[in-house]
Design a protein around this motif. Structure first.
Motif, PDB file in Angstrom:
ATOM      1  N   ILE A 119     -12.046  27.264 -17.666  1.00 26.65           N
ATOM      2  CA  ILE A 119     -12.217  26.466 -16.488  1.00 26.65           C
ATOM      3  C   ILE A 119     -13.466  25.884 -15.949  1.00 26.65           C
ATOM      4  CG2 ILE A 119     -11.907  26.697 -13.891  1.00 26.65           C
ATOM      5  CD1 ILE A 119      -9.101  26.463 -15.624  1.00 26.65           C
ATOM      6  N   ASN A 120     -13.707  24.618 -16.021  1.00 22.33           N
ATOM      7  CA  ASN A 120     -14.877  23.814 -15.165  1.00 22.33           C
ATOM      8  C   ASN A 120     -14.040  23.149 -13.752  1.00 22.33           C
ATOM      9  OD1 ASN A 120     -17.386  22.743 -14.567  1.00 22.33           O
ATOM     10  ND2 ASN A 120     -17.312  21.639 -16.712  1.00 22.33           N
ATOM     11  N   PRO A 121     -14.176  23.986 -12.676  1.00 17.05           N
ATOM     12  CA  PRO A 121     -13.357  23.621 -11.700  1.00 17.05           C
ATOM     13  C   PRO A 121     -13.158  22.216 -11.311  1.00 17.05           C
ATOM     14  CG  PRO A 121     -14.366  25.641 -11.194  1.00 17.05           C
ATOM     15  CD  PRO A 121     -15.066  25.001 -12.257  1.00 17.05           C
ATOM     16  N   GLU A 122     -14.069  21.444 -11.207  1.00 15.33           N
ATOM     17  CA  GLU A 122     -14.022  20.041 -10.773  1.00 15.33           C
ATOM     18  C   GLU A 122     -13.277  19.148 -12.001  1.00 15.33           C
ATOM     19  OE1 GLU A 122     -17.776  21.152  -8.636  1.00 15.33           O
ATOM     20  OE2 GLU A 122     -16.780  21.643 -10.761  1.00 15.33           O
ATOM     21  N   LEU A 123     -13.078  19.814 -13.083  1.00 16.22           N
ATOM     22  CA  LEU A 123     -12.429  18.857 -14.084  1.00 16.22           C
ATOM     23  C   LEU A 123     -10.949  19.624 -14.205  1.00 16.22           C
ATOM     24  CD1 LEU A 123     -15.222  18.758 -16.996  1.00 16.22           C
ATOM     25  CD2 LEU A 123     -14.642  17.041 -15.042  1.00 16.22           C
ATOM     26  N   ASN A 124     -10.739  20.589 -14.146  1.00 19.37           N
ATOM     27  CA  ASN A 124      -9.473  21.356 -14.724  1.00 19.37           C
ATOM     28  C   ASN A 124      -9.012  22.312 -13.764  1.00 19.37           C
ATOM     29  OD1 ASN A 124     -11.292  22.840 -15.891  1.00 19.37           O
ATOM     30  ND2 ASN A 124     -10.050  23.235 -17.659  1.00 19.37           N
ATOM     31  N   PHE A 125      -8.918  22.209 -12.499  1.00 15.16           N
ATOM     32  CA  PHE A 125      -8.727  23.458 -11.737  1.00 15.16           C
ATOM     33  C   PHE A 125      -7.042  23.771 -11.763  1.00 15.16           C
ATOM     34  CE2 PHE A 125      -8.677  19.917  -8.803  1.00 15.16           C
ATOM     35  CZ  PHE A 125      -7.299  20.172  -8.197  1.00 15.16           C
ATOM     36  N   ASN A 126      -6.314  22.560 -12.121  1.00 13.69           N
ATOM     37  CA  ASN A 126      -5.136  22.580 -12.304  1.00 13.69           C
ATOM     38  C   ASN A 126      -4.572  23.552 -13.461  1.00 13.69           C
ATOM     39  OD1 ASN A 126      -6.294  20.419 -14.044  1.00 13.69           O
ATOM     40  ND2 ASN A 126      -4.062  19.989 -14.721  1.00 13.69           N
ATOM     41  N   HIS A 127      -5.267  23.674 -14.539  1.00 15.15           N
ATOM     42  CA  HIS A 127      -5.039  24.588 -15.615  1.00 15.15           C
ATOM     43  C   HIS A 127      -4.941  26.114 -15.157  1.00 15.15           C
ATOM     44  CE1 HIS A 127      -6.944  22.141 -18.933  1.00 15.15           C
ATOM     45  NE2 HIS A 127      -5.862  21.181 -18.253  1.00 15.15           N
ATOM     46  N   LEU A 128      -5.495  26.440 -13.825  1.00 15.07           N
ATOM     47  CA  LEU A 128      -5.304  27.847 -13.393  1.00 15.07           C
ATOM     48  C   LEU A 128      -3.892  28.102 -13.004  1.00 15.07           C
ATOM     49  CD1 LEU A 128      -8.487  27.978 -11.168  1.00 15.07           C
ATOM     50  CD2 LEU A 128      -8.124  29.177 -13.037  1.00 15.07           C
ATOM     51  N   LYS A 129      -3.092  26.948 -12.863  1.00 19.73           N
ATOM     52  CA  LYS A 129      -1.673  27.266 -12.519  1.00 19.73           C
ATOM     53  C   LYS A 129      -0.716  28.096 -13.571  1.00 19.73           C
ATOM     54  CE  LYS A 129      -1.128  23.141  -9.592  1.00 19.73           C
ATOM     55  NZ  LYS A 129      -0.575  21.799  -9.305  1.00 19.73           N
ATOM     56  N   ILE A 130      -1.301  28.253 -14.870  1.00 20.21           N
ATOM     57  CA  ILE A 130      -0.669  29.033 -15.857  1.00 20.21           C
ATOM     58  C   ILE A 130      -0.783  30.407 -15.735  1.00 20.21           C
ATOM     59  CG2 ILE A 130      -1.150  27.103 -17.610  1.00 20.21           C
ATOM     60  CD1 ILE A 130      -2.978  29.030 -19.072  1.00 20.21           C
ATOM     61  N   LEU A 131      -1.493  30.816 -14.499  1.00 24.66           N
ATOM     62  CA  LEU A 131      -1.883  32.136 -14.231  1.00 24.66           C
ATOM     63  C   LEU A 131      -0.871  32.662 -13.158  1.00 24.66           C
ATOM     64  CD1 LEU A 131      -5.614  32.117 -13.969  1.00 24.66           C
ATOM     65  CD2 LEU A 131      -4.348  32.924 -15.985  1.00 24.66           C
ATOM     66  N   GLU A 132      -0.092  31.857 -12.606  1.00 26.22           N
ATOM     67  CA  GLU A 132       0.770  32.039 -11.413  1.00 26.22           C
ATOM     68  C   GLU A 132       1.723  33.266 -11.569  1.00 26.22           C
ATOM     69  OE1 GLU A 132       0.804  27.678  -9.089  1.00 26.22           O
ATOM     70  OE2 GLU A 132       2.585  28.079 -10.571  1.00 26.22           O
ATOM     71  N   ASP A 133       2.285  33.230 -12.853  1.00 28.08           N
ATOM     72  CA  ASP A 133       3.493  34.476 -13.192  1.00 28.08           C
ATOM     73  C   ASP A 133       2.669  35.497 -14.103  1.00 28.08           C
ATOM     74  OD1 ASP A 133       5.388  32.884 -12.016  1.00 28.08           O
ATOM     75  OD2 ASP A 133       5.679  31.790 -13.773  1.00 28.08           O
ATOM     76  N   LYS A 134       1.314  35.548 -14.180  1.00 27.62           N
ATOM     77  CA  LYS A 134       0.814  36.727 -14.871  1.00 27.62           C
ATOM     78  C   LYS A 134       0.327  37.665 -14.091  1.00 27.62           C
ATOM     79  CE  LYS A 134      -0.956  33.555 -18.727  1.00 27.62           C
ATOM     80  NZ  LYS A 134      -0.118  34.078 -19.922  1.00 27.62           N
ATOM     81  N   GLU A 135       0.803  38.966 -14.251  1.00 31.86           N
ATOM     82  CA  GLU A 135       0.184  40.014 -13.500  1.00 31.86           C
ATOM     83  C   GLU A 135      -1.188  40.258 -13.483  1.00 31.86           C
ATOM     84  OE1 GLU A 135       2.476  43.781 -13.830  1.00 31.86           O
ATOM     85  OE2 GLU A 135       4.287  42.732 -13.539  1.00 31.86           O
ATOM     86  N   THR A 136      -1.742  40.282 -14.880  1.00 27.20           N
ATOM     87  CA  THR A 136      -3.295  40.418 -15.050  1.00 27.20           C
ATOM     88  C   THR A 136      -3.801  39.216 -15.255  1.00 27.20           C
ATOM     89  OG1 THR A 136      -2.779  42.572 -15.785  1.00 27.20           O
ATOM     90  CG2 THR A 136      -5.056  41.508 -16.325  1.00 27.20           C
ATOM     91  N   LYS A 137      -4.541  38.495 -14.649  1.00 22.55           N
ATOM     92  CA  LYS A 137      -5.226  37.229 -14.941  1.00 22.55           C
ATOM     93  C   LYS A 137      -6.729  37.447 -15.859  1.00 22.55           C
ATOM     94  CE  LYS A 137      -3.220  35.505 -11.061  1.00 22.55           C
ATOM     95  NZ  LYS A 137      -2.084  36.737 -10.882  1.00 22.55           N
ATOM     96  N   TYR A 138      -6.740  36.710 -16.784  1.00 26.10           N
ATOM     97  CA  TYR A 138      -7.849  36.230 -17.811  1.00 26.10           C
ATOM     98  C   TYR A 138      -8.387  34.853 -17.853  1.00 26.10           C
ATOM     99  CZ  TYR A 138     -10.673  37.610 -21.903  1.00 26.10           C
ATOM    100  OH  TYR A 138     -11.587  37.896 -22.815  1.00 26.10           O
ATOM    101  N   VAL A 139      -9.359  34.712 -17.196  1.00 26.64           N
ATOM    102  CA  VAL A 139      -9.903  33.315 -17.199  1.00 26.64           C
ATOM    103  C   VAL A 139     -11.518  33.177 -17.997  1.00 26.64           C
ATOM    104  CG1 VAL A 139     -10.560  31.593 -15.702  1.00 26.64           C
ATOM    105  CG2 VAL A 139      -8.869  33.207 -15.039  1.00 26.64           C
ATOM    106  N   LYS A 140     -11.521  32.146 -18.627  1.00 24.67           N
ATOM    107  CA  LYS A 140     -12.842  31.739 -19.259  1.00 24.67           C
ATOM    108  C   LYS A 140     -13.574  30.689 -18.614  1.00 24.67           C
ATOM    109  CE  LYS A 140     -13.168  34.959 -22.604  1.00 24.67           C
ATOM    110  NZ  LYS A 140     -14.253  35.795 -22.905  1.00 24.67           N
ATOM    111  N   ASN A 141     -15.067  30.686 -18.838  1.00 30.49           N
ATOM    112  CA  ASN A 141     -15.755  29.604 -18.300  1.00 30.49           C
ATOM    113  C   ASN A 141     -16.331  28.977 -19.761  1.00 30.49           C
ATOM    114  OD1 ASN A 141     -16.815  31.569 -15.632  1.00 30.49           O
ATOM    115  ND2 ASN A 141     -15.358  30.211 -15.753  1.00 30.49           N
ATOM    116  N   PRO A 142     -16.464  27.577 -19.599  1.00 34.73           N
ATOM    117  CA  PRO A 142     -17.143  27.066 -21.006  1.00 34.73           C
ATOM    118  C   PRO A 142     -18.382  27.573 -21.375  1.00 34.73           C
ATOM    119  CG  PRO A 142     -16.196  25.547 -19.198  1.00 34.73           C
ATOM    120  CD  PRO A 142     -16.330  26.820 -18.566  1.00 34.73           C
ATOM    121  N   ASN A 143     -18.599  27.354 -22.555  1.00 34.45           N
ATOM    122  CA  ASN A 143     -20.035  27.165 -22.982  1.00 34.45           C
ATOM    123  C   ASN A 143     -21.032  26.359 -22.121  1.00 34.45           C
ATOM    124  OD1 ASN A 143     -22.134  25.146 -24.707  1.00 34.45           O
ATOM    125  ND2 ASN A 143     -22.155  27.061 -25.813  1.00 34.45           N
ATOM    126  N   CYS A 144     -22.270  27.101 -21.969  1.00 35.30           N
ATOM    127  CA  CYS A 144     -23.077  26.228 -20.843  1.00 35.30           C
ATOM    128  C   CYS A 144     -23.217  24.901 -21.311  1.00 35.30           C
ATOM    129  CB  CYS A 144     -24.684  27.104 -20.693  1.00 35.30           C
ATOM    130  SG  CYS A 144     -25.414  27.317 -22.340  1.00 35.30           S
TER     131      CYS A 144
END
Length: 340
Positions: A119-144
């Motif tokens: 996730i780079n929020p301004e670019l792809n916050f919509n990708h976070l929607k794949i977490l909606e049905d997950k009990e445990t959430k695992y998110v990565k941030n990009p390389n600097c």
């Protein structure tokens, strides 16, 4: 408002320190635990950290005792934020996830997994929607570098381009506080950084990918990268060349960058800049010495077109937009999307 209770792994490193400073006065994210290497467990943060951030250690954390990275020490928080080095992150983060503990991480392992949003929020916050049905959430941030160089490309991908070439000039802080010997970089430029030239195109392709059946499908992109280490402390700069068959409207392109504000529909994004892209008209900007203050903005200058190539120079703070700040903004965005 109930605060989100978080702990921080890798709290004594450069990115960890930056995150401590950012979260010290956050209105609704409460940093309640700090973790570091095994040898530092139980010691007071202020007595064991080699503090290199500007200003003093926030008073609240000065006497806080460091805890381990074991799941048992993090069961009572809502999220664990990870600023661990990659060699430590993989095993530690997997243990946390398997014990049902949510993690947002800066570390590289699992960034390219199709079921882990990058996730780079301004670019792809919509990708976070794949977490909606997950009990445990695992998110990565990009390389600097990926996080910074990807930002202005959103305004390029809508045109008919053939190839994107990036030469990145990366600050020594990207290698960590002790990651590069003084004699290797003083009065020197190193024309290779291990792994960067593979990571950056792959991660940009994932950030600009799509959600299909609950997974991230990478966008097909032609991106070539040359990564260079340069003797500056903070700030990753890139020269981006975009080959195109069209005659672009540069003024419209620059105005679109100035107006770029995809998160404006959200409220309570404490870390989000009002203008994520800052466009400079001066021929000698952006510059590390002038434009890498502690902000999340990405600076763009020298936008030009000649012989079928759009060129721009891009600069961002690798410790803020490229690491600590993007982690906090990701959590803020998740809260506004009711994912926390």
């Amino acid at each position: 408002m109930d605060k989100i209770r978080v702990s921080l792994l890798g709290a004594t490193g450069m990115v960890g320190q930056k995150m401590v400073r950012i979260l010290a006065d956050h209105p609704y994210i409460d940093l309640v635990k700090l973790s570091a290497s095994q040898s530092r467990i139980g010691k007071e943060y202020g007595k064991t950290v080699n503090w290199i951030e500007q200003g003093p250690i926030p008073e609240r954390y000065r006497n806080m005792a460091l805890v381990s990275a074991s799941p048992e020490d993090h069961r009572d928080v809502d999220y664990v934020l990870s600023a661990l080095p990659p060699e430590a992150a993989e095993g530690i983060e997997l243990k946390l996830i398997k014990r049902g503990i949510n993690v947002i991480s800066n570390a590289s392992p699992f960034r390219m997994s199709e079921d882990v949003p990058l996730i780079n929020p301004e670019l792809n916050f919509n990708h976070l929607k794949i977490l909606e049905d997950k009990e445990t959430k695992y998110v990565k941030n990009p390389n600097c570098t990926s996080a910074i160089m990807a930002m202005p490309l959103s305004e390029i991908l809508g045109i008919d381009y053939r190839r994107i070439s990036i030469v990145s000039m990366q600050a020594i802080s990207g290698a960590g506080y002790s990651g590069l010997p003084y004699m290797s970089i003083d009065d020197n430029i190193v024309p290779y950084i291990h792994g960067e030239e593979e990571k950056i195109p792959a991660e940009i392709s994932k950030m600009y990918g799509s959600v299909e059946n609950g997974k991230i499908k990478n966008r097909k992109m032609r991106v070539n990268v040359t990564s260079v280490r340069v003797p500056v402390k903070v700030g990753h700069m890139g020269v981006i060349n975009i080959e195109t068959d069209i005659d672009p409207d540069l003024e419209k392109l620059k105005q679109n960058m100035v107006n770029f504000a995809p998160l404006k529909g959200f409220h309570g994004l404490y870390t989000a800049p009002d203008h994520p892209l800052v466009v400079h008209e001066e021929e000698d900007r952006p510059q590390n010495a002038l434009d890498t203050y502690n902000g999340m903005e990405v600076h763009v200058g020298r936008v030009s077109y000649r012989d079928g190539i759009i060129r721009m120079v891009v600069l961002g703070n690798n410790l803020v937009r490229g690491a600590a700040g993007i982690t906090v903004l990701t959590m803020e965005t998740m809260k506004q999307m009711n994912l926390i």
